[in-house]
Motif scaffolding. Structure first.
Motif, PDB file in Angstrom:
ATOM      1  N   UNK A 372      65.999  24.062  36.171  1.00  0.00           N
ATOM      2  CA  UNK A 372      65.532  22.681  36.258  1.00  0.00           C
ATOM      3  C   UNK A 372      66.020  22.111  37.585  1.00  0.00           C
ATOM      4  N   UNK A 373      65.156  21.363  38.250  1.00  0.00           N
ATOM      5  CA  UNK A 373      65.475  20.899  39.604  1.00  0.00           C
ATOM      6  C   UNK A 373      65.470  19.377  39.682  1.00  0.00           C
ATOM      7  N   UNK A 374      66.362  18.849  40.499  1.00  0.00           N
ATOM      8  CA  UNK A 374      66.410  17.403  40.733  1.00  0.00           C
ATOM      9  C   UNK A 374      65.061  16.897  41.219  1.00  0.00           C
ATOM     10  N   UNK A 375      64.403  17.662  42.075  1.00  0.00           N
ATOM     11  CA  UNK A 375      63.117  17.246  42.645  1.00  0.00           C
ATOM     12  C   UNK A 375      62.086  16.990  41.560  1.00  0.00           C
ATOM     13  N   UNK A 376      61.897  17.948  40.667  1.00  0.00           N
ATOM     14  CA  UNK A 376      60.837  17.834  39.673  1.00  0.00           C
ATOM     15  C   UNK A 376      61.246  16.917  38.511  1.00  0.00           C
ATOM     16  N   UNK A 377      62.524  16.910  38.155  1.00  0.00           N
ATOM     17  CA  UNK A 377      62.980  15.986  37.111  1.00  0.00           C
ATOM     18  C   UNK A 377      62.786  14.542  37.570  1.00  0.00           C
ATOM     19  N   UNK A 378      63.087  14.283  38.829  1.00  0.00           N
ATOM     20  CA  UNK A 378      62.884  12.941  39.383  1.00  0.00           C
ATOM     21  C   UNK A 378      61.407  12.581  39.421  1.00  0.00           C
ATOM     22  N   UNK A 379      60.556  13.574  39.712  1.00  0.00           N
ATOM     23  CA  UNK A 379      59.118  13.322  39.733  1.00  0.00           C
ATOM     24  C   UNK A 379      58.626  12.861  38.374  1.00  0.00           C
ATOM     25  N   UNK A 380      59.106  13.481  37.312  1.00  0.00           N
ATOM     26  CA  UNK A 380      58.663  13.096  35.974  1.00  0.00           C
ATOM     27  C   UNK A 380      59.177  11.709  35.592  1.00  0.00           C
ATOM     28  N   UNK A 381      60.379  11.365  36.033  1.00  0.00           N
ATOM     29  CA  UNK A 381      60.860   9.988  35.831  1.00  0.00           C
ATOM     30  C   UNK A 381      59.895   9.010  36.483  1.00  0.00           C
ATOM     31  N   UNK A 382      59.486   9.297  37.708  1.00  0.00           N
ATOM     32  CA  UNK A 382      58.580   8.406  38.432  1.00  0.00           C
ATOM     33  C   UNK A 382      57.250   8.245  37.698  1.00  0.00           C
ATOM     34  N   UNK A 383      56.718   9.343  37.197  1.00  0.00           N
ATOM     35  CA  UNK A 383      55.424   9.286  36.508  1.00  0.00           C
ATOM     36  C   UNK A 383      55.537   8.475  35.222  1.00  0.00           C
ATOM     37  N   UNK A 384      56.548   8.744  34.399  1.00  0.00           N
ATOM     38  CA  UNK A 384      56.696   8.011  33.145  1.00  0.00           C
ATOM     39  C   UNK A 384      56.981   6.531  33.405  1.00  0.00           C
ATOM     40  N   UNK A 385      57.835   6.250  34.387  1.00  0.00           N
ATOM     41  CA  UNK A 385      58.157   4.848  34.684  1.00  0.00           C
ATOM     42  C   UNK A 385      56.941   4.118  35.246  1.00  0.00           C
ATOM     43  N   UNK A 386      56.137   4.802  36.052  1.00  0.00           N
ATOM     44  CA  UNK A 386      54.916   4.179  36.555  1.00  0.00           C
ATOM     45  C   UNK A 386      53.948   3.824  35.448  1.00  0.00           C
ATOM     46  N   UNK A 387      53.796   4.727  34.496  1.00  0.00           N
ATOM     47  CA  UNK A 387      52.912   4.453  33.353  1.00  0.00           C
ATOM     48  C   UNK A 387      53.463   3.324  32.484  1.00  0.00           C
ATOM     49  N   UNK A 388      54.770   3.245  32.359  1.00  0.00           N
ATOM     50  CA  UNK A 388      55.386   2.195  31.544  1.00  0.00           C
ATOM     51  C   UNK A 388      55.259   0.823  32.190  1.00  0.00           C
ATOM     52  N   UNK A 389      55.251   0.796  33.508  1.00  0.00           N
ATOM     53  CA  UNK A 389      55.268  -0.470  34.228  1.00  0.00           C
ATOM     54  C   UNK A 389      53.884  -1.035  34.453  1.00  0.00           C
ATOM     55  N   UNK A 390      52.963  -0.172  34.805  1.00  0.00           N
ATOM     56  CA  UNK A 390      51.587  -0.597  35.071  1.00  0.00           C
ATOM     57  C   UNK A 390      50.702  -0.137  33.923  1.00  0.00           C
ATOM     58  N   UNK A 391      50.354  -1.043  33.017  1.00  0.00           N
ATOM     59  CA  UNK A 391      49.566  -0.666  31.851  1.00  0.00           C
ATOM     60  C   UNK A 391      48.130  -1.139  31.950  1.00  0.00           C
TER      61      UNK A 391
END
Length: 392
Positions: A372-391
């Protein structure tokens, strides 16, 4: 609707069209559907911090991957560190829950500065930590472009002009990358790395640098930012565009072209064109942004193309589609992102530790043997947070 931090900066000049964004009267009183994305963003961020963050005792840095081998660098390269910072800014922008992450975001950006090397006349964010924490590294212009974009996000989030000043400094760094050798095929374009051995002018550097320049123009209204954004954007369209929404990876100084397609190259051009439209009022930029978004989405959603792309490239792509969606809404953008996020949550996440694992390329099916990599784990945080913020 609360606009995500990264989207809000470029939308500052955009009119709100209630006919497009407001709910129909019959639906206004309906109870909102449950939002799974905030919980997934928080869980994914929690796993990032538990398994990859090295803590204040290690200068607030991250390790590159887990498990960490004795032959690995002690800490991550610049790019994963930047993505962890971008992810934390997104967490700080979550509706209601975001305030809990503001101190973390401030720490991430303080840590990013550990990668900055002043050098005599050619400063920049090194690809790896300079002394005393590391051996340093080259200045990659794509890395520095995305650092500048995150500095603007943090400026928007906090109002602290220190971050704006650092973003302006980063613009000066990446501006050095413009290749003005008129003898080369398709003159211009941004060099990939600040090195005499560089032989590549790349779509990612040029598009992301153009986006940084366009967003700085929105804030500062200085002509140098606008001229640079327009020039860099135009080079990508002229010299690397394969078809609407699809941009070849790079041009070699020997005239060869790397025809590989990546989602983030599509995204950077959509985001830049949308921002140039907002900054100038020139509708031709909006027309190009929509054409690139629609054509690229039609291409990337076919089969496993999107799933096989590195998660971080997709995070950048979706972020730029949200910028366009704030100006010219289209539910298809969110639908494709949601489907990708849902599939990745189900297929690439290890429930035992909450970490995402991909093929060595950073995309594709789950690979239990992959770190598991910081790069890809951070990417998934960004995607989920983006979906949560902009509905929208």
């Amino acid at each position: 609707m609360k606009i995500p931090v990264r989207t809000a900066l470029v939308l500052a000049a955009a009119p709100v069209l209630c006919s497009a964004l407001c709910p129909a009267p019959a639906l206004a009183a309906a109870k909102p559907a449950p939002d799974p994305w905030t919980g997934r963003a928080e869980a994914t961020y929690g796993s990032l911090q538990k398994h990859l963050y090295q803590g204040p005792e290690n200068h607030g840095l991250y390790q590159e991957k887990t498990p960490q081998q004795t032959t690995d660098n002690a800490h991550s390269f610049l790019w994963p560190m930047r993505e962890a910072a971008a992810a934390t800014v997104d967490m700080a922008g979550l509706p209601k829950a975001g305030t809990a992450y503001r101190a973390d975001a401030a720490e991430r950006f303080a840590t990013l500065e550990r990668y900055f090397e002043p050098r005599d006349g050619r400063p920049g964010y090194d690809s790896y930590l300079p002394a005393p924490l590391g051996q340093g590294g080259d200045v990659f212009y794509d890395d520095n472009s995305v650092v500048g974009l995150s500095l603007l996000d943090q400026y928007r989030s906090t109002g602290d002009t220190t971050y704006l000043g650092r973003a302006e400094q980063t613009f000066d760094i990446v501006s050095r990358g413009w290749d003005d050798d008129a003898s080369k095929t398709c003159p211009g374009g941004m060099d990939w790395v600040d090195s005499p051995s560089n032989t590549t002018r790349a779509a990612n550097v040029t598009g992301l640098a153009a986006e940084l320049a366009a967003r700085l123009y929105q804030v500062k209204h200085e002509s140098r930012y606008l001229k640079s954004a327009q020039k860099w954007y135009a080079w990508n369209r002229t010299c690397l565009r394969q078809s609407p929404g699809l941009y070849r990876n790079s041009r070699g100084d020997d005239g060869t072209v790397d025809t590989t397609l990546w989602t983030y190259n599509s995204g950077a051009m959509v985001g830049t064109a949308t921002t140039l439209y907002l900054a100038t009022g020139d509708h031709s930029y909006l027309k190009r942004a929509v054409a690139d978004a629609d054509a690229s989405l039609a291409y990337w959603k076919q089969g496993d193309r999107l799933h096989d792309q590195p998660a971080i490239f997709n995070a950048i792509y979706f972020d730029n589609l949200r910028i366009l969606n704030g100006v010219r809404p289209d539910p298809a953008y969110r639908q494709v992102e949601s489907a990708y996020a849902e599939r990745t949550w189900k297929e690439n996440r290890d429930p035992s530790d909450g970490l995402f694992r991909f093929q060595p390329s950073g995309g594709g099916d789950y690979d239990a043997s992959a770190p598991a990599e910081t790069l890809e784990q951070s990417a998934m945080v960004q995607i989920f947070a983006g979906l949560a913020t902009d509905r929208s």
